[in-house]
Motif scaffolding. Structure first.
Motif, PDB file in Angstrom:
ATOM      1  N   ILE A  80      33.616 -13.618 -21.044  1.00 22.88           N
ATOM      2  CA  ILE A  80      33.199 -14.195 -19.800  1.00 22.88           C
ATOM      3  C   ILE A  80      32.264 -13.319 -19.103  1.00 22.88           C
ATOM      4  N   ASN A  81      32.571 -12.106 -18.864  1.00 22.58           N
ATOM      5  CA  ASN A  81      31.874 -11.286 -18.234  1.00 22.58           C
ATOM      6  C   ASN A  81      30.296 -11.066 -18.704  1.00 22.58           C
ATOM      7  N   LYS A  82      30.192 -11.553 -19.977  1.00 21.63           N
ATOM      8  CA  LYS A  82      28.772 -11.289 -20.639  1.00 21.63           C
ATOM      9  C   LYS A  82      28.101 -12.983 -20.366  1.00 21.63           C
ATOM     10  N   ASN A  83      28.818 -13.808 -19.607  1.00 22.15           N
ATOM     11  CA  ASN A  83      28.300 -15.035 -19.359  1.00 22.15           C
ATOM     12  C   ASN A  83      27.989 -15.785 -20.711  1.00 22.15           C
ATOM     13  N   THR A  84      28.804 -15.442 -21.653  1.00 26.37           N
ATOM     14  CA  THR A  84      28.561 -16.238 -22.944  1.00 26.37           C
ATOM     15  C   THR A  84      29.317 -17.652 -22.976  1.00 26.37           C
ATOM     16  N   GLU A  85      28.427 -18.711 -23.280  1.00 28.99           N
ATOM     17  CA  GLU A  85      29.030 -20.048 -23.419  1.00 28.99           C
ATOM     18  C   GLU A  85      29.829 -19.978 -24.901  1.00 28.99           C
ATOM     19  N   PRO A  86      30.857 -20.483 -24.842  1.00 30.97           N
ATOM     20  CA  PRO A  86      31.768 -20.862 -26.171  1.00 30.97           C
ATOM     21  C   PRO A  86      31.304 -22.178 -26.887  1.00 30.97           C
ATOM     22  N   ARG A  87      31.450 -22.021 -28.209  1.00 27.64           N
ATOM     23  CA  ARG A  87      31.395 -23.405 -28.773  1.00 27.64           C
ATOM     24  C   ARG A  87      32.979 -23.852 -29.143  1.00 27.64           C
ATOM     25  N   VAL A  88      32.931 -25.082 -28.831  1.00 28.51           N
ATOM     26  CA  VAL A  88      34.274 -25.799 -28.866  1.00 28.51           C
ATOM     27  C   VAL A  88      34.716 -26.451 -30.018  1.00 28.51           C
ATOM     28  N   PHE A  89      35.613 -26.301 -30.752  1.00 27.18           N
ATOM     29  CA  PHE A  89      36.071 -26.790 -32.056  1.00 27.18           C
ATOM     30  C   PHE A  89      37.377 -27.648 -31.857  1.00 27.18           C
ATOM     31  N   VAL A  90      37.361 -28.871 -32.450  1.00 20.78           N
ATOM     32  CA  VAL A  90      38.769 -29.506 -32.120  1.00 20.78           C
ATOM     33  C   VAL A  90      39.742 -29.256 -33.384  1.00 20.78           C
ATOM     34  N   VAL A  91      41.041 -29.067 -33.153  1.00 18.54           N
ATOM     35  CA  VAL A  91      41.872 -28.593 -34.243  1.00 18.54           C
ATOM     36  C   VAL A  91      42.654 -30.150 -34.370  1.00 18.54           C
ATOM     37  N   ARG A  92      42.495 -30.604 -35.602  1.00 13.37           N
ATOM     38  CA  ARG A  92      43.289 -31.967 -35.844  1.00 13.37           C
ATOM     39  C   ARG A  92      44.588 -31.699 -36.326  1.00 13.37           C
ATOM     40  N   HIS A  93      45.519 -33.108 -36.389  1.00 11.60           N
ATOM     41  CA  HIS A  93      46.624 -33.229 -36.521  1.00 11.60           C
ATOM     42  C   HIS A  93      46.601 -33.011 -38.442  1.00 11.60           C
ATOM     43  N   PRO A  94      47.665 -32.100 -38.898  1.00 10.61           N
ATOM     44  CA  PRO A  94      47.456 -31.853 -40.350  1.00 10.61           C
ATOM     45  C   PRO A  94      47.878 -33.144 -41.129  1.00 10.61           C
ATOM     46  N   PHE A  95      48.278 -33.984 -40.673  1.00  5.76           N
ATOM     47  CA  PHE A  95      48.665 -35.216 -41.286  1.00  5.76           C
ATOM     48  C   PHE A  95      48.044 -36.375 -40.758  1.00  5.76           C
ATOM     49  N   MET A  96      47.714 -36.241 -39.608  1.00  2.00           N
ATOM     50  CA  MET A  96      47.019 -37.514 -38.985  1.00  2.00           C
ATOM     51  C   MET A  96      45.729 -36.821 -38.560  1.00  2.00           C
ATOM     52  N   PRO A  97      44.556 -36.889 -39.188  1.00  3.49           N
ATOM     53  CA  PRO A  97      43.252 -36.268 -38.818  1.00  3.49           C
ATOM     54  C   PRO A  97      42.654 -36.908 -37.552  1.00  3.49           C
ATOM     55  N   GLU A  98      43.170 -38.298 -37.345  1.00  2.00           N
ATOM     56  CA  GLU A  98      42.486 -39.002 -36.193  1.00  2.00           C
ATOM     57  C   GLU A  98      42.885 -38.348 -35.071  1.00  2.00           C
ATOM     58  N   GLU A  99      44.242 -37.553 -34.917  1.00  2.00           N
ATOM     59  CA  GLU A  99      44.886 -37.106 -33.826  1.00  2.00           C
ATOM     60  C   GLU A  99      44.745 -35.626 -33.543  1.00  2.00           C
ATOM     61  N   SER A 100      44.252 -35.258 -32.535  1.00  2.32           N
ATOM     62  CA  SER A 100      43.738 -33.844 -31.904  1.00  2.32           C
ATOM     63  C   SER A 100      44.927 -33.215 -31.408  1.00  2.32           C
ATOM     64  N   LEU A 101      45.299 -32.015 -31.803  1.00  2.00           N
ATOM     65  CA  LEU A 101      46.478 -31.145 -31.237  1.00  2.00           C
ATOM     66  C   LEU A 101      45.973 -30.083 -30.389  1.00  2.00           C
ATOM     67  N   ALA A 102      44.886 -29.602 -30.714  1.00  2.00           N
ATOM     68  CA  ALA A 102      44.286 -28.324 -29.897  1.00  2.00           C
ATOM     69  C   ALA A 102      43.036 -28.103 -29.873  1.00  2.00           C
ATOM     70  N   GLU A 103      42.376 -27.113 -29.066  1.00  2.00           N
ATOM     71  CA  GLU A 103      40.834 -27.056 -29.399  1.00  2.00           C
ATOM     72  C   GLU A 103      40.524 -25.443 -29.545  1.00  2.00           C
ATOM     73  N   VAL A 104      39.735 -24.842 -30.025  1.00  2.00           N
ATOM     74  CA  VAL A 104      39.384 -23.570 -30.325  1.00  2.00           C
ATOM     75  C   VAL A 104      38.036 -23.234 -29.780  1.00  2.00           C
ATOM     76  N   ASN A 105      37.940 -22.414 -28.885  1.00  2.00           N
ATOM     77  CA  ASN A 105      36.844 -22.000 -28.177  1.00  2.00           C
ATOM     78  C   ASN A 105      36.364 -20.631 -28.981  1.00  2.00           C
ATOM     79  N   VAL A 106      35.157 -20.818 -29.393  1.00  2.00           N
ATOM     80  CA  VAL A 106      34.404 -19.452 -29.988  1.00  2.00           C
ATOM     81  C   VAL A 106      33.465 -19.181 -29.302  1.00  2.00           C
TER      82      VAL A 106
END
Length: 534
Positions: A102-128
């Motif tokens: 954040i100090n370096k003003n770096t914009e993250p790439r956002v990835f959606v974490v899907r349900h392991p058994f129901m892929p259409e359902e998202s459980l979380a998001e990962v910011n890289v």
């Protein structure tokens, strides 16, 4: 010393500059392409890393297991291409190095974490958070390395191309040029054919150049032959010019003599005027009547014709006059300069012979006085000038008897005697003429009968002197019958004047026995009809 104007140097310089331009353009293009490719590769690597830890993150979010979440996030940040990462769900949150990103003003790439058994359902998001400094530095390093490699490759290719070009094109052309430089035009020297170029453009150039050298040699040979012929002809011409009997000069328009031969100098020396560089315009100082000569020549030159004429030269000597036949023609050089060629043939001897012939044509060979031809010329001349004169036609009485009795020699003696009496008794301005046979004529400067009577009486007294032939004791005497006509009183026509004098003379001849003292009759009393005038 390097010849900067030489073909080899200029071609090498052009090749290097062209190669550098191509390399710079290409390197810049590849640099940018490589840079963008590395950035894209880094993004792809980030996506692949997320795919690697994505299953762990999905289970951690499903089980709400913080340790698994930590393991997944720490696995992402271990790579140099990721600066920070975080996982976030309703019950779970874990991050690594996010504050630094954040100090370096770096914009993250956002990835959606899907349900392991129901892929259409998202459980979380990962910011890289990508490590852009590292990715860019790597992209620049790889691009720079690739550019250097391209420069090196281009340099090697350029050097190889330069060497190949030099040995295949430049070196043979330089050898051809040096060979051509050493060749003397007009000789049988030729350019050697470079190796391996018999059928190349350089070979064609050498063949064409050798053909040109052959033609030059042929032309030089012809020129030398022509020069030799010209020199030969010039010597012959100069010999003919110098030894010509005709005096010849070539003079400039200002009167300066450019060329003269020996005959001209001899002719000038003959006049006694002395040798010098010029004798005025058209040699006018040499001529007795220069204005007439110059006028005739300039008139002919104006018609673009050569001029000719016979003129008398000035002379300081006491010898007979010098006459020349002058032939003059104008000459104009290719540069527009004007010259005159003048030839002077000495015709003094011919002129003297013509004068002698003229005398023979106009004078009687036996008596030495004018003959009929010369007399008619004198009468015509006086008539043209409208002078008054008396024409006395004389016929000898008794002359035929002398010829018959004593022969023609005696007759010639009488004729000679009569002619001498005529010349002796007439006045200074009068003229005696043998008109033909035993006929004579007196051309008297008189316009009245008394003056004529006095002269004719004096002549008659002399003619009537007795002759003694062959020791004869009896003398032979001849007398005259004379008819006189006046010009212009009697007639203005020459034929009529002579005809009337002849009529009067025959009238006087009729008196030779009955009235011998009436031996002179004037023609004023007679007239001619039209038939007699013709």
């Amino acid at each position: 010393m390097i010849n900067v104007q030489g073909l080899g140097f200029r071609f090498s310089l052009f090749l290097v500059v062209a190669a550098m331009l191509v390399v710079l353009t290409t390197a810049e293009f590849f640099y940018r392409a490589t840079y963008e490719n590395e950035i894209n590769e880094a993004n792809n690597d980030i996506e692949e890393l997320f795919q690697t830890v994505g299953a762990t993150a999905s289970i951690a979010a499903f089980l709400e297991d913080e340790d698994l979440a930590k393991e997944a996030i720490n696995g992402l940040v271990k790579t140099n291409k990721i600066l920070a990462a975080s996982i976030k769900s309703e019950t779970l949150y874990y991050q690594a190095n996010v504050t630094e990103a954040i100090n370096k003003n770096t914009e993250p790439r956002v990835f959606v974490v899907r349900h392991p058994f129901m892929p259409e359902e998202s459980l979380a998001e990962v910011n890289v958070y990508p490590n852009f400094e590292y990715i860019i530095s790597q992209a620049e390093k790889i691009s720079t390395d690739n550019s250097y490699s391209l420069y090196a490759e281009a340099l090697v290719v350029g050097i190889v191309a330069l060497f190949i070009t030099y040995y295949i094109i430049i070196s043979p052309m330089l050898r051809v040029g040096r060979s051509l430089h050493k060749i003397t035009p007009g000789t049988n020297e030729r350019i050697d054919m470079p190796d391996y170029h018999a059928k190349s453009e350089i070979g064609a150039l050498v063949k064409d150049t050798n053909q040109l050298l052959s033609k030059v040699e042929e032309q030089f040979t012809q020129e030398r032959q022509l020069r030799e012929e010209i020199e030969f002809l010039e010597k012959r011409f100069r010999m003919l010019f110098e030894n010509a009997k005709t005096a010849t000069v070539l003079m400039a328009e200002n009167g300066i003599i450019e060329l003269r031969n020996k005959a001209f100098n001899d002719l000038v020396e003959k006049t006694g005027l002395g040798i010098k560089q010029d004798y005025g315009e058209l040699l006018d100082e040499l001529f007795d009547t220069p204005e007439a000569m110059k006028s005739a020549l300039q008139e002919a030159f104006a018609r673009n014709e050569f001029a000719t004429g016979e003129y008398k030269l000035k002379s300081s000597a006491d010898e007979s006059a010098i006459w020349v036949q002058l032939i003059a023609s104008p000459l104009i050089t290719e540069e527009g300069e004007r010259y005159f060629q003048l030839a002077l043939n000495d015709i003094s001897s011919r002129r003297q012979e013509l004068q002698k012939l003229a005398l023979q044509a106009d004078f009687d060979a036996l008596t030495g006085i004018y003959n009929r031809n010369g007399g008619e010329k004198l009468i015509a001349k006086l008539m043209r000038k409208d002078h008054q004169f008396a024409l006395a036609l004389i016929d000898l009485n008794g002359f035929k008897a002398v010829n018959d009795i004593y022969g023609h020699d005696a007759g010639d003696e009488v004729l000679i005697f009569v002619a001498e009496q005529l010349k002796e008794k007439i006045r200074k301005n009068d003229v005696a003429i043998r008109w033909g046979g035993d006929e004579f004529m007196l051309l008297l400067q008189a316009d009245d009968e008394d003056s004529v009577q006095k002269v004719v009486d004096k002549v008659n007294s002399g003619v009537k002197q007795p002759f003694y032939f062959n020791n004869e004791t009896k003398p032979t005497v001849v007398s005259m019958s004379v008819g006189v006509a006046f010009y212009p009183e009697t007639s203005r026509n020459l034929h009529a004047l002579i005809k009337l004098a002849d009529i009067a003379m025959y009238k006087a001849k009729q008196n030779k026995v009955s009235a011998p003292d009436d031996y002179l009759i004037f023609a004023n009393q007679y007239r001619l009809d039209d038939e007699d005038m013709s």
